[in-house]
Design an enzyme around this catalytic site. Structure first.
Site, short mmCIF file in Angstrom:
data_model
loop_
_atom_site.label_atom_id
_atom_site.label_comp_id
_atom_site.label_asym_id
_atom_site.label_seq_id
_atom_site.Cartn_x
_atom_site.Cartn_y
_atom_site.Cartn_z
N GLU A 73 0.79 -1.23 0.00
CA GLU A 73 0.00 0.00 0.00
C GLU A 73 0.83 1.28 0.00
O GLU A 73 0.73 2.13 0.90
CB GLU A 73 -0.99 -0.01 1.18
CG GLU A 73 -1.94 -1.19 1.11
CD GLU A 73 -3.08 -1.16 2.11
OE1 GLU A 73 -4.07 -1.84 1.87
OE2 GLU A 73 -2.97 -0.43 3.13
N GLU A 286 -5.38 -8.90 -0.09
CA GLU A 286 -6.25 -8.67 1.08
C GLU A 286 -7.69 -8.55 0.60
O GLU A 286 -7.96 -7.93 -0.43
CB GLU A 286 -5.91 -7.35 1.81
CG GLU A 286 -4.63 -7.34 2.60
CD GLU A 286 -4.44 -6.01 3.35
OE1 GLU A 286 -5.43 -5.30 3.63
OE2 GLU A 286 -3.28 -5.67 3.64
#
Length: 390
Positions: A73, A286
């Site tokens: 991220e 995820e």
């Protein structure tokens, strides 16, 4: 060496249980010393240090580890760390927040530029020194929200593509296509750093897979050609993000304030990636949903998490539809195995398949922990049936 020894033990323990390690090299934090010495991600010096660190990990763990993620991220790190100042190193300026230092309109792009080139430096090391012998794969994991246009106006449709560029193509385009998205170049001009010839040769090593952290979706409204009271500023891409239209949410709300049920977005984002990046292999790194302790959920309700089972079922169905239409998806991870520390939300949001009692650390499987096996079995049967028919 004590750190290396610790992770070697962990990797061996996983392998003994038949679990494939899938390693992330950095997830938000960097050594404080590098922050103090040269400003962390704001300095190009971090590229060499990141490359050195990656080389050590490949050298000591690569014989046993076949999957590597360079950065988790990077968008969150750039935006929350250097524009909004809500994550370390808490830098921001002007209307974005009250920080002791920073430049919200320039620093996110400098930090992101160094993250992109640090990824490239690590991949180059893997490709040239380790991959042939170790035979693994290396990629990057991005937080990705699916965006739908607020209306079918050409302005909102263009703003939606612009939002994707400012959110995730910001990182993927340079790594895979060797350039920043045209929407960013047009708006940001000289605020966007340039890639040198040497940078471009590093970027040419690319990646082996794109990691997608996908949970939810938003509507996008144009703010470039229409005035928006609360829209993103020019340096963010001039668009307004909302979860509501005509008083109706984009999907059913959940325990996490930012997650709304939008399973169809899973297929949409996977197909978007397939088309834009020439069917580069994808891993869903995820996907999950949370209970919220602030909503006084009883432990009985938390353990009987039928909402999570339904969430995973619908998102996995959407994913299998994408695979049936030719997307090259290599893996899926649910977030998360255990309830855990969720950054600024602390321990209040529970994403785990297993409940954790934070007082005595007891772990209790939720309904989803049992059902996950069944969901995965069904998912694989669906895909096998499809393959057999083809």
């Amino acid at each position: 060496m004590a750190g290396i020894e610790h992770y070697n033990k962990l990797i061996d323990a996983l392998l003994q249980k038949g679990i494939q390690p899938f390693i992330t090299l950095t997830h938000y934090d960097i050594p404080q010393e590098l922050e103090e010495r040269y400003g962390g991600w704001l300095s190009s010096r971090i590229q060499d240090d990141f490359s050195y660190y990656a080389d050590i990990c490949f050298k000591y763990f690569g014989d046993k580890v076949k999957y590597w993620t360079t950065i988790n991220e990077p968008h969150v790190m750039a935006v929350y760390g250097y524009r909004l100042g809500s994550y370390p190193p808490a830098r921001c300026s002007g209307i974005f927040g009250n920080c002791s230092a920073g430049d919200s309109e320039r620093e996110p792009f400098i930090a992101a530029h160094n993250m992109i080139l640090s990824h490239a430096a690590a991949v180059r090391i893997y490709r040239t020194k380790h991959q042939k012998r170790q035979g693994g794969m290396v990629g990057i994991a991005l937080d990705i929200q699916w965006y739908e246009p607020f209306s079918n106006s050409s302005e909102d449709i263009a703003a939606t593509e612009r939002a994707r560029s400012f959110y995730f193509n910001w990182f993927l385009d340079p790594i895979i296509l060797g350039r920043y998205p045209k929407e960013m170049v047009q708006i940001l001009g000289s605020n966007l750093p340039n890639f040198s010839k040497n940078d471009l040769s590093k970027l040419s090593y690319g990646l082996d897979f794109i990691g997608i952290n996908y949970y939810t979706a938003n509507y996008i409204k144009d703010c470039l050609y229409a005035a928006c009271e609360h829209g993103n500023t020019w340096s963010e891409g001039s668009y307004y993000v909302t979860t509501e239209k005509d008083g109706v949410y984009i999907g059913q709300p959940t325990g996490a304030p930012w997650i709304f049920l939008y399973p169809q977005g899973m297929k949409k984002i996977v197909m978007y990636m397939r088309d834009r990046f020439n069917n580069t292999p994808l891993v869903i790194t995820e996907n999950g949903v949370a209970e919220n302790d602030d909503l006084n959920t009883s432990i009985t309700d938390t353990l009987n998490d039928i909402h999570r089972v339904n969430y995973m079922h619908s998102y996995l169905n959407s994913l299998s539809n994408a695979i049936r239409e030719g997307a090259d998806v290599r893996g899926y991870f649910v977030w998360s195995l255990l309830d855990n520390f969720e950054w600024l939300h602390g321990y209040r949001l529970r994403f785990g398949l297993h409940y954790v009692n934070y007082t005595n650390l007891q772990r209790i499987p939720k309904l989803s922990a049992t059902m996950y096996k069944q969901l995965m079995y069904n998912f694989n049967i669906q895909l096998e049936t499809h393959t057999a028919h083809n």
